[in-house]
Design a protein around this motif. Structure first.
Motif, PDB file in Angstrom:
ATOM      1  N   VAL A 176       3.232  -2.757  13.766  1.00 58.50           N
ATOM      2  CA  VAL A 176       1.866  -2.636  13.265  1.00 58.50           C
ATOM      3  C   VAL A 176       0.876  -2.945  14.382  1.00 58.50           C
ATOM      4  O   VAL A 176       1.180  -3.654  15.340  1.00 58.50           O
ATOM      5  CB  VAL A 176       1.602  -3.560  12.059  1.00 58.50           C
ATOM      6  CG1 VAL A 176       2.393  -3.115  10.856  1.00 58.50           C
ATOM      7  CG2 VAL A 176       1.866  -4.997  12.417  1.00 58.50           C
ATOM      8  N   CYS A 177      -0.358  -2.426  14.198  1.00 61.30           N
ATOM      9  CA  CYS A 177      -1.405  -2.607  15.193  1.00 61.30           C
ATOM     10  C   CYS A 177      -1.959  -4.034  15.084  1.00 61.30           C
ATOM     11  O   CYS A 177      -2.304  -4.489  13.987  1.00 61.30           O
ATOM     12  CB  CYS A 177      -2.509  -1.589  14.961  1.00 61.30           C
ATOM     13  SG  CYS A 177      -3.908  -1.801  16.034  1.00 61.30           S
ATOM     14  N   ALA A 178      -2.044  -4.718  16.230  1.00 61.13           N
ATOM     15  CA  ALA A 178      -2.546  -6.089  16.219  1.00 61.13           C
ATOM     16  C   ALA A 178      -4.030  -6.123  15.893  1.00 61.13           C
ATOM     17  O   ALA A 178      -4.569  -7.139  15.484  1.00 61.13           O
ATOM     18  CB  ALA A 178      -2.299  -6.717  17.585  1.00 61.13           C
ATOM     19  N   GLN A 179      -4.696  -4.987  16.077  1.00 58.16           N
ATOM     20  CA  GLN A 179      -6.150  -4.938  15.865  1.00 58.16           C
ATOM     21  C   GLN A 179      -6.529  -4.685  14.412  1.00 58.16           C
ATOM     22  O   GLN A 179      -7.381  -5.362  13.869  1.00 58.16           O
ATOM     23  CB  GLN A 179      -6.726  -3.860  16.768  1.00 58.16           C
ATOM     24  CG  GLN A 179      -8.194  -4.012  17.007  1.00 58.16           C
ATOM     25  CD  GLN A 179      -8.567  -3.434  18.357  1.00 58.16           C
ATOM     26  OE1 GLN A 179      -8.456  -4.105  19.378  1.00 58.16           O
ATOM     27  NE2 GLN A 179      -8.973  -2.183  18.352  1.00 58.16           N
ATOM     28  N   VAL A 188       0.422   4.102  19.873  1.00 58.36           N
ATOM     29  CA  VAL A 188      -1.035   4.043  19.707  1.00 58.36           C
ATOM     30  C   VAL A 188      -1.340   3.924  18.224  1.00 58.36           C
ATOM     31  O   VAL A 188      -0.509   4.252  17.376  1.00 58.36           O
ATOM     32  CB  VAL A 188      -1.739   5.305  20.261  1.00 58.36           C
ATOM     33  CG1 VAL A 188      -1.599   5.392  21.763  1.00 58.36           C
ATOM     34  CG2 VAL A 188      -1.236   6.557  19.584  1.00 58.36           C
ATOM     35  N   CYS A 189      -2.534   3.454  17.941  1.00 63.56           N
ATOM     36  CA  CYS A 189      -2.943   3.320  16.547  1.00 63.56           C
ATOM     37  C   CYS A 189      -3.957   4.412  16.218  1.00 63.56           C
ATOM     38  O   CYS A 189      -5.069   4.414  16.758  1.00 63.56           O
ATOM     39  CB  CYS A 189      -3.552   1.936  16.307  1.00 63.56           C
ATOM     40  SG  CYS A 189      -4.229   1.790  14.656  1.00 63.56           S
ATOM     41  N   VAL A 190      -3.561   5.329  15.385  1.00 63.66           N
ATOM     42  CA  VAL A 190      -4.434   6.457  15.030  1.00 63.66           C
ATOM     43  C   VAL A 190      -5.704   5.941  14.368  1.00 63.66           C
ATOM     44  O   VAL A 190      -6.811   6.430  14.614  1.00 63.66           O
ATOM     45  CB  VAL A 190      -3.672   7.432  14.099  1.00 63.66           C
ATOM     46  CG1 VAL A 190      -4.580   8.555  13.648  1.00 63.66           C
ATOM     47  CG2 VAL A 190      -2.452   7.992  14.810  1.00 63.66           C
ATOM     48  N   ASN A 191      -5.549   4.904  13.562  1.00 64.01           N
ATOM     49  CA  ASN A 191      -6.704   4.348  12.855  1.00 64.01           C
ATOM     50  C   ASN A 191      -7.743   3.802  13.846  1.00 64.01           C
ATOM     51  O   ASN A 191      -8.937   4.071  13.721  1.00 64.01           O
ATOM     52  CB  ASN A 191      -6.205   3.239  11.913  1.00 64.01           C
ATOM     53  CG  ASN A 191      -7.313   2.743  11.016  1.00 64.01           C
ATOM     54  OD1 ASN A 191      -8.034   3.551  10.431  1.00 64.01           O
ATOM     55  ND2 ASN A 191      -7.460   1.440  10.893  1.00 64.01           N
ATOM     56  N   CYS A 192      -7.258   3.035  14.863  1.00 61.07           N
ATOM     57  CA  CYS A 192      -8.191   2.491  15.851  1.00 61.07           C
ATOM     58  C   CYS A 192      -8.870   3.615  16.622  1.00 61.07           C
ATOM     59  O   CYS A 192     -10.067   3.553  16.919  1.00 61.07           O
ATOM     60  CB  CYS A 192      -7.465   1.564  16.821  1.00 61.07           C
ATOM     61  SG  CYS A 192      -7.115  -0.030  16.075  1.00 61.07           S
ATOM     62  N   LEU A 198      -2.639  -1.731  10.678  1.00 63.31           N
ATOM     63  CA  LEU A 198      -1.966  -0.536  10.141  1.00 63.31           C
ATOM     64  C   LEU A 198      -0.775  -0.170  11.028  1.00 63.31           C
ATOM     65  O   LEU A 198      -0.713  -0.560  12.203  1.00 63.31           O
ATOM     66  CB  LEU A 198      -2.941   0.638  10.070  1.00 63.31           C
ATOM     67  CG  LEU A 198      -4.027   0.547   9.004  1.00 63.31           C
ATOM     68  CD1 LEU A 198      -4.820   1.837   8.948  1.00 63.31           C
ATOM     69  CD2 LEU A 198      -3.434   0.250   7.630  1.00 63.31           C
ATOM     70  N   GLN A 199       0.118   0.631  10.420  1.00 57.57           N
ATOM     71  CA  GLN A 199       1.330   0.993  11.159  1.00 57.57           C
ATOM     72  C   GLN A 199       0.990   1.809  12.405  1.00 57.57           C
ATOM     73  O   GLN A 199       0.147   2.708  12.360  1.00 57.57           O
ATOM     74  CB  GLN A 199       2.241   1.811  10.237  1.00 57.57           C
ATOM     75  CG  GLN A 199       3.602   2.047  10.847  1.00 57.57           C
ATOM     76  CD  GLN A 199       4.434   2.950   9.955  1.00 57.57           C
ATOM     77  OE1 GLN A 199       4.578   2.686   8.774  1.00 57.57           O
ATOM     78  NE2 GLN A 199       4.985   3.996  10.526  1.00 57.57           N
ATOM     79  N   LEU A 200       1.657   1.472  13.492  1.00 56.64           N
ATOM     80  CA  LEU A 200       1.393   2.217  14.717  1.00 56.64           C
ATOM     81  C   LEU A 200       2.110   3.548  14.663  1.00 56.64           C
ATOM     82  O   LEU A 200       3.122   3.697  13.984  1.00 56.64           O
ATOM     83  CB  LEU A 200       1.889   1.412  15.922  1.00 56.64           C
ATOM     84  CG  LEU A 200       1.061   0.186  16.288  1.00 56.64           C
ATOM     85  CD1 LEU A 200       1.793  -0.646  17.318  1.00 56.64           C
ATOM     86  CD2 LEU A 200      -0.297   0.586  16.818  1.00 56.64           C
ATOM     87  N   SER A 201       1.541   4.470  15.405  1.00 53.29           N
ATOM     88  CA  SER A 201       2.175   5.766  15.495  1.00 53.29           C
ATOM     89  C   SER A 201       3.530   5.575  16.152  1.00 53.29           C
ATOM     90  O   SER A 201       3.619   5.110  17.284  1.00 53.29           O
ATOM     91  CB  SER A 201       1.300   6.683  16.340  1.00 53.29           C
ATOM     92  OG  SER A 201       1.862   7.929  16.385  1.00 53.29           O
TER      93      SER A 201
END
Lengths: 219, 838
Positions: B15-18, B32-36, B21-24
């Motif tokens: 998961v994204c630390a920021q 990478v995190c699509v959400n970020c 959400l689940q990381l790509s």
């Protein structure tokens, strides 16, 4: 309008991963899904299906999804596409690459439509990041990009300006400026890419928010 | 954007630390995190911050109740929004470049030059631009928000503008052009939708020129000596001949566009219409439809003619000169207006005197007065249903308002005791025209039904008013608020009330007919209305769209007879609009018509379509039966009278009845060009050439661009022995439409004038045409008759019969053009075959 047609062909080339994922999630085997994806684009461009849509209204994403759904629901076209056995190559696509994009393990409960949207979001964001990477590479700043990418793209570790400063050997304030510029440029690239798929300026934000909501719902 | 470069074979789940959400997890070398990334794109650097409203710099787009931004206009270059300047707290109009041009450098440059040009122009009659900016790579500019409507919207809503006001608006735009000229700018896209009208506090109308999207600096020829050519740019209906030609434009080009705009204000019509090529052809012909400018002072007409001169050197040479001439015209028009008012006052006085005299005068005088008055009286039980206004706020709902009007009109037309004007003759009037008494006279009706429709989700509001044409007085008005599912009941109630008010007698079957509920499925009904909406537009592509809608309506309700009738109508006329070969569309039309009648035998439209199809199949008896049945079911259906008269009745030589039917069609649809022309055609076939020429000339006067009327006028003149005059008409028809029949008529005309070489040359041209597209065998037959090659002519007609290709063969017995072949045994045998019982 040959210019418009070739621009459309370029767009289709970019957006094959969501189409492939959609077809796969509909239950087709990898080889059939590859043939269907290639044939769908051939059909889409040959029949000028896009000419029936109002260019001033609507999003390309929705239109492409509706088109592939129609394509798959038409037995004749679908069967013909499979029978032809992939004699048409619209995009260069090998099974391994295609399957990596489909990523069966990810979002296992998603419907084909939802998976299409997730892959769309990923294609848009990753594509823009890739463009940014190339720009920085051309400027000889690839290393800097790799070191600061996490500020834009998140990751498993929370990025910190102090760490980045230590890694790059740049003052903290300079790192912050670079990150700010990277973010600004990334924003421009992704918005420019999305602009090609919508019909009014305010729809760029709408599209970004919609894709955010798709991710939020999938979480 | 190729993810393929960064594929990883072993997926990673983290998961994204920021954002959490689940990381790509695949397709990336580093996750990478699509959400970020999406939030970075949105500019939300801190994710907990709510996303900003639609915003460009200090301008925040104003949104409607449903949260979508309020759009003021959409053009090729960008979208204009209503926005709030958050610094100054005032509303502005914000034009943002269209997304599709974001990556296009030349378009961006054009957008910037538009904004910069407009910003340089500070003038009362030009919308001010005061800020150009860019954010996130998107360009926008802010301009004054003009509360009002465009000139186009006003004319479409209220109809023509009175002459003095129209000239005053033109003067104001001329002032804007003078200001633009001072900066050496040419607007290049002057048209009613680029002129905003607003009212000042004292009620004065102010016109403001907007949208400098195509503006360019005048090329200084004296300095360079070179004129720069460009491709066509602009809006065809308002473009000058030099714009079409891609030549350099100057102020005189804008003056031309302003002339077309003035024409539109005075008539609510355009002097030139059609495709880009057709408009250009009409422009170059130098013929203006001046009959549209009735009641406009001659001085104004003369000025318009000079403004619209094809040769820019013959137009007013500068906006300043034009302004002077416009002022002179205003003086003339103003005087005419005063005179008209005085004349009206005198007439009223005179009328009062006459009425008093009548009351006091002898019986003889009374009789005389009444008899002269009644000679112009229209039937009391007559009505025109004017276009219903779409009040839904969504132009896409126009089909619904049109549909309601159409269905009420159809219900009323089933009443034989009532004269109901056909749709084509009322459709180009406004929903609420101002000069009802005059329109009443023109259409020959005593009453009007006006209405408006407001559709919201599954509810509908219909407002109607019944108006007496003679004095514009309201007899009845009502508002119906109903569910969409009850719309047929509303239509029936309106039709019944109208019939009752006009004291029209209804038979039992007529009562049933006007109370019909054609479908229980509201979705099917809406699709049907959409189908009719496109059917009425009558272009190739619209007919095909109509077919799609009718088919969708049938899918929703397979028992919907009217939808099949619509399908039959669309296929039946598809051939006439060259959108489909006869062999393809006619069987489909026949199938649909038969299916419609199987479901509901009382549909006049379906019987009419079937009548036409049987006529095409040379089954004159069957065709007659169908048309008669259609007329019995709907005595006011102009098309049934028209096709019956022009079709079987004319072809079997029953000319008196044919012409009576065509006259009846004309009474019901007096402004229909095709019926006007076909009455002339009927008279011509009946060999009443003088009358035919008069009728066809009248049609040409109604619309000088109607090639069909020129073509038949030519034939009538030729048959009357006026071959040279006929050739003039054929040439006019050829200039207006690339019809191979016209080419054939020209070839045979040359032969008749003794110009054999020219005739053979034109015949060769015709043969060349036949290699590219279908040419009637009949056309070739006419040319060979004129060349004295009767055998060859008969061969062509025989081929026609064998291939069953053209419907002209149906006329073989009566067509005067075929007279030279009569008596030839082969020809007579062919006539017998055509008329053999089917």
């Amino acid at each position: 309008m040959p210019e418009a047609a070739s621009a459309l062909a370029r767009l289709c080339e970019l957006y094959w991963p969501p189409i492939y994922s959609f077809v796969r999630r509909r239950g087709y085997a990898p080889s059939d899904a590859q043939d269907l994806t290639q044939s769908f684009f051939a059909f889409f461009l040959r029949t000028k299906a896009y000419a029936r849509s109002d260019p001033l209204h609507g999003k390309f994403r929705s239109f492409l999804l509706a088109s592939v759904k129609n394509f798959l629901s038409d037995n004749w076209d679908r069967d013909q596409a499979i029978k032809r056995g992939g004699d048409y190559q619209f995009v260069s696509l090998d099974q391994e690459t295609a399957e990596a994009f489909y990523d069966a393990a990810s979002a296992p409960d998603s419907t084909a439509e939802r998976l299409f949207e997730l892959r769309w979001a990923k294609t848009v964001t990753a594509g823009a990041l890739n463009s940014l990477c190339k720009e920085l590479q051309a400027e000889g700043k690839l290393k800097l990009f790799e070191q600061l990418k996490a500020f834009l793209a998140g990751g498993s570790v929370l990025p910190s300006y102090d760490d980045a400063s230590a890694r790059t050997g740049l003052p903290r304030a300079t790192v912050k400026t670079h990150v700010h510029r990277l973010r600004q440029r990334y924003r421009e690239i992704v918005r420019r890419d999305i602009a090609r798929t919508v019909s009014a300026p305010h729809e760029i934000d709408e599209e970004l928010r919609y894709l955010c909501s798709v991710l939020a719902n999938a979480a | 954007m190729n993810e393929g470069q960064t594929v990883e074979s072993n997926p990673v789940q983290s998961v994204c630390a920021q954002c959490g959400l689940q990381l790509s997890s695949s397709g990336d070398r580093e996750t990478v995190c699509v959400n970020c990334l999406l939030h970075t794109a949105l500019g939300d650097e801190k994710l907990e911050q709510p996303t900003r409203p639609y915003r460009f710099d200090q301008y925040e787009l104003i949104t409607a109740d449903d949260g979508t931004p309020v759009e003021l206009g959409r053009g090729a270059m960008g979208v204009t929004y209503k926005a709030l300047d958050t610094n100054l707290h005032c509303e502005v109009a914000l034009k943002v470049i269209h997304p599709r041009y974001l990556a296009d450098e030349s378009s961006r440059a054009r957008f910037l030059s538009e904004a910069r040009a407009a910003a340089q122009l500070r003038h009362r009659n030009i919308a001010s631009v005061f800020h150009l900016g860019s954010e996130r790579g998107e360009y926008f500019y802010a301009m004054e928000l003009i509360e009002g409507e465009t000139l186009e919207e006003q004319v479409r809503r209220k109809g023509p503008i009175d002459c003095v006001t129209a000239l005053d608006i033109t003067v104001q735009i001329t002032r804007a052009l003078i200001a633009a000229g001072d900066r050496k700018f040419v607007h290049r896209d002057l048209k009613p939708s680029n002129v905003m009208l607003c009212s000042e506090a004292d009620g004065a109308i102010v016109a403001k020129l907007i949208d400098f999207g195509l503006v360019r600096t005048v090329c200084d020829r004296s300095a360079s000596g070179v004129s720069v050519r460009t491709g066509f740019i602009g809006t065809p209906h308002f473009a000058s001949p030099e714009q079409f030609a891609g030549q350099t434009t100057d102020a005189r080009s804008d003056i031309y566009s302003l002339g077309v705009t003035l024409w539109f204000m005075l008539t609510a019509r355009l002097p030139f219409d059609g495709t880009r090529e057709e408009i250009q052809r009409q422009q170059l012909s130098g013929v203006l439809p001046v009959h549209q400018l009735k009641r406009i002072p001659q001085a104004v007409i003369d000025l318009i003619k000079s403004i619209l001169n094809v040769d820019s050197a013959k137009r007013p040479q500068s906006p300043a000169t034009l302004k002077e001439q416009l002022h002179k015209c205003i003086a003339v028009a103003d005087t005419a207006k005063q005179k008209h008012r005085r004349r009206f006052a005198y007439s009223a006085l005179a009328a009062a005197v006459i009425i008093t005299s009548i009351l006091a005068a002898s019986y003889f005088l009374q009789r005389k007065f009444i008899s002269s008055a009644t000679s112009e009286v229209v039937p009391e039980k007559s009505i025109a249903v004017l276009p219903f206004q779409n009040m839904s706020g969504d132009p896409d709902n126009a089909y619904f308002a049109n549909g309601i009007q159409d269905e009420i009109l159809t219900r009323l037309s089933k009443i034989s005791d009532l004269k109901v004007i056909a749709r084509t003759s009322v459709q180009h009037y406004q929903s609420k025209p101002e000069n009802l008494p005059a329109i009443g006279k023109q259409l020959g009706v005593a009453y009007f039904l006006e209405g408006s429709v407001q559709k919201r989700a599954d509810a509908v509001r219909v407002n109607v008013q019944l108006i007496k044409a003679a004095n514009d007085s309201h007899l009845w008005a009502d508002t119906f608020d109903r569910k969409l599912t009850d719309i047929f009941a509303v239509e029936t109630e309106i039709a019944k009330t109208v019939a009752d008010t006009l004291q029209a007698k209804l038979t039992g079957s007529e009562e049933q007919a006007i109370a019909a509920k054609p479908t229980e499925n509201p979705e099917a009904h809406e699709l049907y209305l959409k189908g009719r909406f496109f059917w009425n537009k009558r272009t190739n592509s619209d007919l095909k769209t109509a077919i799609q809608y009718f088919n969708q309506a049938i899918e929703k309700d397979p028992g919907y007879a009217l939808a099949y009738a619509g399908l039959a109508d669309a296929y039946a006329i598809l051939t006439a609009y060259a959108a489909a070969p006869v062999s393809e569309s006619l069987p489909r039309a026949e199938l649909a018509a038969k299916k419609a009648l199987e479901l509901d035998d009382s549909l006049a439209e379906a019987h009419t379509s079937l009548g036409l199809l049987l006529f095409y199949n040379l089954d004159f008896q069957g065709s007659t039966k169908e048309f008669e049945r259609a007329i019995a079911l709907d005595p006011n259906y102009a098309t049934a009278h028209h096709w019956y008269g022009l079709g079987p009745l004319r072809c079997i030589g029953n000319f008196d009845k044919a012409i009576a039917e065509l006259n009846r069609a004309l009474q019901l649809d007096p402004l229909s060009l095709i019926i006007n022309a076909d009455l002339g055609v009927g008279l011509m076939t009946a060999r009443r050439y003088d009358e035919a020429i008069v009728q066809l000339r009248k049609t040409v006067e109604m619309d000088p661009y109607f090639y069909y009327a020129h073509l038949h006028l030519g034939k009538a003149l030729q048959l009357n022995g006026q071959v040279a005059e006929a050739m003039t008409e054929y040439k006019k028809a050829a200039a207006l439409n690339d019809d191979s029949l016209v080419l054939g008529l020209l070839a045979q005309g040359y032969a008749k004038l003794g110009q054999r070489d020219e005739a053979l040359k034109t015949l060769e041209q015709l043969q060349q045409t036949a290699t590219r597209r279908y040419v009637w065998n009949y056309t070739f037959a006419l040319v060979h008759i004129a060349l004295g090659q009767n055998d060859k002519a008969i061969e062509y007609l025989e081929r026609d019969y064998r291939d069953h290709a053209d419907y002209e063969l149906a006329l073989i017995k009566v067509d005067p053009m075929l007279d030279p072949l009569r008596g030839d045994p082969r020809f007579e045998a062919l006539v017998s075959k055509v008329f053999a019982p089917k």
